[in-house]
Design an enzyme around this catalytic site. Structure first.
Site, PDB file in Angstrom:
ATOM      1  N   ALA A  62       6.912  -5.427   4.307  1.00 46.11           N
ATOM      2  CA  ALA A  62       7.527  -4.948   5.546  1.00 46.11           C
ATOM      3  C   ALA A  62       9.017  -5.267   5.582  1.00 46.11           C
ATOM      4  O   ALA A  62       9.841  -4.407   5.912  1.00 46.11           O
ATOM      5  CB  ALA A  62       6.822  -5.563   6.751  1.00 46.11           C
ATOM      6  N   GLU A  63       9.381  -6.495   5.239  1.00 46.85           N
ATOM      7  CA  GLU A  63      10.796  -6.854   5.264  1.00 46.85           C
ATOM      8  C   GLU A  63      11.579  -6.068   4.222  1.00 46.85           C
ATOM      9  O   GLU A  63      12.718  -5.665   4.468  1.00 46.85           O
ATOM     10  CB  GLU A  63      11.006  -8.351   5.063  1.00 46.85           C
ATOM     11  CG  GLU A  63      12.467  -8.716   5.177  1.00 46.85           C
ATOM     12  CD  GLU A  63      12.725 -10.153   5.596  1.00 46.85           C
ATOM     13  OE1 GLU A  63      13.906 -10.523   5.560  1.00 46.85           O
ATOM     14  OE2 GLU A  63      11.784 -10.861   5.960  1.00 46.85           O
ATOM     15  N   SER A  64      10.982  -5.820   3.087  1.00 48.21           N
ATOM     16  CA  SER A  64      11.665  -5.049   2.044  1.00 48.21           C
ATOM     17  C   SER A  64      11.954  -3.630   2.498  1.00 48.21           C
ATOM     18  O   SER A  64      13.087  -3.158   2.400  1.00 48.21           O
ATOM     19  CB  SER A  64      10.824  -5.026   0.761  1.00 48.21           C
ATOM     20  OG  SER A  64      10.664  -6.322   0.241  1.00 48.21           O
TER      21      SER A  64
END
Length: 141
Positions: A62-64
């Site tokens: 998700a952060e990527s």
């Protein structure tokens, strides 16, 4: 000159070499005017000890994809982007196959951004709902 969608996807995936994204086999697979999609395989490399997808791997996906979206949709010639907070609500376990993260903006300000990231499985079942806050700061000239 604008890159074609295919060339943009190649460029985005090439900058992942020798990073966590390469380690987790995260691949950017689709993009549009207001979204970005990435895929990550679910296998023993991202499992918890009991054989299901680790929530930390989901959060890394998700952060990527959210950070890539911020970079893609903001002028990175003038600013750099950093994640400031991520939340993840895990709704379904996954043992194998792939998961897909689709990032869209809830807020795209000059300084702060908020992204909604939906994680789904191969059957389009909702696995996790994530929110990522990013900040864009001016590059030193």
């Amino acid at each position: 000159m604008q890159l074609s969608k295919k060339d943009l996807l190649v460029k985005l995936n090439n900058i992942s070499k020798n990073t966590l994204m390469e380690t987790l086999e995260i691949e950017i697979t689709d993009c549009g005017d207001d979204y970005l999609v990435a895929r990550m395989p679910v296998n023993s490399r991202v499992h918890q000890p009991d054989g299901v997808l680790h929530g930390g791997a989901t959060a890394a996906l998700a952060e990527s994809v959210g950070s890539y979206a911020s970079h893609l949709f903001l002028n990175i010639d003038e600013v750099f982007v950093r994640g400031t907070e991520i939340t993840a609500n895990h709704l379904k376990s996954v043992k194998s196959g792939n998961i897909y993260a689709k990032a869209t903006f809830l807020h795209k300000g000059r300084t702060t951004q908020l992204l909604d990231i939906r994680i789904t499985d191969d059957d389009n079942n909702l696995v996790s709902v994530c929110r990522l806050s990013t900040i864009s700061l001016p590059k030193k000239k």
